[in-house]
Design a protein around this motif. Structure first.
Motif, PDB file in Angstrom:
ATOM      1  N   LYS A  61      -5.016  -3.344  -5.586  1.00 23.65           N
ATOM      2  CA  LYS A  61      -5.580  -2.596  -6.704  1.00 23.65           C
ATOM      3  C   LYS A  61      -7.101  -2.478  -6.544  1.00 23.65           C
ATOM      4  O   LYS A  61      -7.676  -1.419  -6.807  1.00 23.65           O
ATOM      5  N   TRP A  62      -7.735  -3.536  -6.079  1.00 23.14           N
ATOM      6  CA  TRP A  62      -9.186  -3.542  -5.860  1.00 23.14           C
ATOM      7  C   TRP A  62      -9.572  -2.474  -4.827  1.00 23.14           C
ATOM      8  O   TRP A  62     -10.539  -1.749  -5.002  1.00 23.14           O
ATOM      9  N   GLN A  63      -8.789  -2.387  -3.767  1.00 20.87           N
ATOM     10  CA  GLN A  63      -9.088  -1.433  -2.705  1.00 20.87           C
ATOM     11  C   GLN A  63      -8.754   0.006  -3.099  1.00 20.87           C
ATOM     12  O   GLN A  63      -9.539   0.917  -2.861  1.00 20.87           O
ATOM     13  N   TYR A  64      -7.595   0.211  -3.697  1.00 20.10           N
ATOM     14  CA  TYR A  64      -7.107   1.564  -3.926  1.00 20.10           C
ATOM     15  C   TYR A  64      -7.500   2.150  -5.279  1.00 20.10           C
ATOM     16  O   TYR A  64      -7.269   3.338  -5.506  1.00 20.10           O
ATOM     17  N   GLN A  65      -8.060   1.358  -6.133  1.00 13.24           N
ATOM     18  CA  GLN A  65      -8.550   1.875  -7.407  1.00 13.24           C
ATOM     19  C   GLN A  65      -9.924   1.299  -7.730  1.00 13.24           C
ATOM     20  O   GLN A  65     -10.107   0.604  -8.732  1.00 13.24           O
ATOM     21  N   PRO A  66     -10.905   1.588  -6.881  1.00  8.73           N
ATOM     22  CA  PRO A  66     -12.232   1.004  -7.083  1.00  8.73           C
ATOM     23  C   PRO A  66     -12.857   1.378  -8.428  1.00  8.73           C
ATOM     24  O   PRO A  66     -13.628   0.589  -8.986  1.00  8.73           O
ATOM     25  N   GLY A 114       2.444  -0.206  -7.045  1.00 10.42           N
ATOM     26  CA  GLY A 114       2.922   1.147  -7.294  1.00 10.42           C
ATOM     27  C   GLY A 114       3.435   1.318  -8.715  1.00 10.42           C
ATOM     28  O   GLY A 114       3.093   2.285  -9.406  1.00 10.42           O
ATOM     29  N   LYS A 115       4.237   0.361  -9.166  1.00  9.41           N
ATOM     30  CA  LYS A 115       4.799   0.443 -10.521  1.00  9.41           C
ATOM     31  C   LYS A 115       3.702   0.340 -11.581  1.00  9.41           C
ATOM     32  O   LYS A 115       3.699   1.082 -12.554  1.00  9.41           O
ATOM     33  N   SER A 122       4.375   4.527  -1.297  1.00  9.77           N
ATOM     34  CA  SER A 122       3.986   5.008   0.034  1.00  9.77           C
ATOM     35  C   SER A 122       2.482   5.212   0.171  1.00  9.77           C
ATOM     36  O   SER A 122       1.981   5.374   1.285  1.00  9.77           O
ATOM     37  N   VAL A 123       1.750   5.186  -0.929  1.00  4.67           N
ATOM     38  CA  VAL A 123       0.285   5.275  -0.878  1.00  4.67           C
ATOM     39  C   VAL A 123      -0.281   4.054  -0.157  1.00  4.67           C
ATOM     40  O   VAL A 123      -1.297   4.144   0.535  1.00  4.67           O
ATOM     41  N   PHE A 124       0.404   2.929  -0.290  1.00  5.88           N
ATOM     42  CA  PHE A 124      -0.059   1.679   0.312  1.00  5.88           C
ATOM     43  C   PHE A 124       0.531   1.529   1.710  1.00  5.88           C
ATOM     44  O   PHE A 124       1.681   1.898   1.941  1.00  5.88           O
ATOM     45  N   GLU A 143     -15.258  -4.390  -0.223  1.00  2.00           N
ATOM     46  CA  GLU A 143     -16.278  -3.621  -0.926  1.00  2.00           C
ATOM     47  C   GLU A 143     -15.945  -2.154  -0.758  1.00  2.00           C
ATOM     48  O   GLU A 143     -15.167  -1.779   0.121  1.00  2.00           O
ATOM     49  N   ALA A 144     -16.534  -1.315  -1.544  1.00  8.90           N
ATOM     50  CA  ALA A 144     -16.255   0.116  -1.472  1.00  8.90           C
ATOM     51  C   ALA A 144     -16.477   0.661  -0.069  1.00  8.90           C
ATOM     52  O   ALA A 144     -15.768   1.550   0.371  1.00  8.90           O
ATOM     53  N   SER A 145     -17.424   0.096   0.669  1.00 10.75           N
ATOM     54  CA  SER A 145     -17.706   0.580   2.020  1.00 10.75           C
ATOM     55  C   SER A 145     -16.604   0.239   3.003  1.00 10.75           C
ATOM     56  O   SER A 145     -16.538   0.798   4.078  1.00 10.75           O
ATOM     57  N   ASN A 146     -15.723  -0.707   2.666  1.00  7.48           N
ATOM     58  CA  ASN A 146     -14.635  -1.116   3.547  1.00  7.48           C
ATOM     59  C   ASN A 146     -13.377  -0.257   3.367  1.00  7.48           C
ATOM     60  O   ASN A 146     -12.404  -0.466   4.054  1.00  7.48           O
ATOM     61  N   ILE A 147     -13.408   0.626   2.442  1.00  8.63           N
ATOM     62  CA  ILE A 147     -12.197   1.378   2.116  1.00  8.63           C
ATOM     63  C   ILE A 147     -12.063   2.594   3.015  1.00  8.63           C
ATOM     64  O   ILE A 147     -12.984   3.267   3.305  1.00  8.63           O
TER      65      ILE A 147
END
Length: 147
Positions: A61-66, A114-115, A122-124, A143-147
């Motif tokens: 969640k941290w990575q995919y929804q900054p 996902g839920k 499949s996004v992950f 961090e945001a730069s790692n995404i």
């Protein structure tokens, strides 16, 4: 004695502990005692797997929804790491257990993310994009730069 096991578990524990302290071996409900001792180990393993899943969930969640990052996610990440570390310190024989459970925990976290977010699983990535060493490292956080 087994009637207490089924009707009042806490009383059964107290009585069993007293019988053990008194060395009254012949009065101990051995069958249920063995069952409970075995369940303690299962409980510790389940706890580690649960914490690992929770940790991976919040990292995803941290990575995919900054844009939705929060202190509660950060607290969850920190707490899960701490709980896993404490469980292993208490039972060093479980040190390899996070490695054994890593892939399964990631798949559970992936489905839960996902839920919870209402997005396709499949996004992950199908395979965990982080190593276990980084996941458990208290100083590491995407961090945001790692995404």
């Amino acid at each position: 004695m087994s009637a207490n096991y089924k009707s009042d578990f806490n009383l059964w524990i107290e009585q069993t502990a007293q019988l053990l302290r008194s060395h009254r071996w012949h009065e101990i409900d051995v069958e249920h005692l063995i069952e409970e001792v075995e369940s303690l180990g299962k409980s510790e393993r389940l706890f580690i797997a649960s914490q690992l899943t929770r940790l991976l969930l919040h990292l995803l969640k941290w990575q995919y929804q900054p844009q939705r990052r929060s202190d509660s996610w950060l607290d969850s990440i920190t707490d899960s790491r701490t709980q896993i570390e404490l469980a292993i310190l208490d039972s060093p024989s479980l040190k390899s257990y996070p490695t054994e459970q890593f892939e399964e925990s990631y798949q559970r976290a992936r489905r839960q993310a996902g839920k919870q977010r209402g997005i396709l699983v499949s996004v992950f990535p199908k395979e965990c994009p982080y190593s276990l060493e980084l996941v458990l490292d208290e100083d590491w956080l995407l961090e945001a730069s790692n995404i």
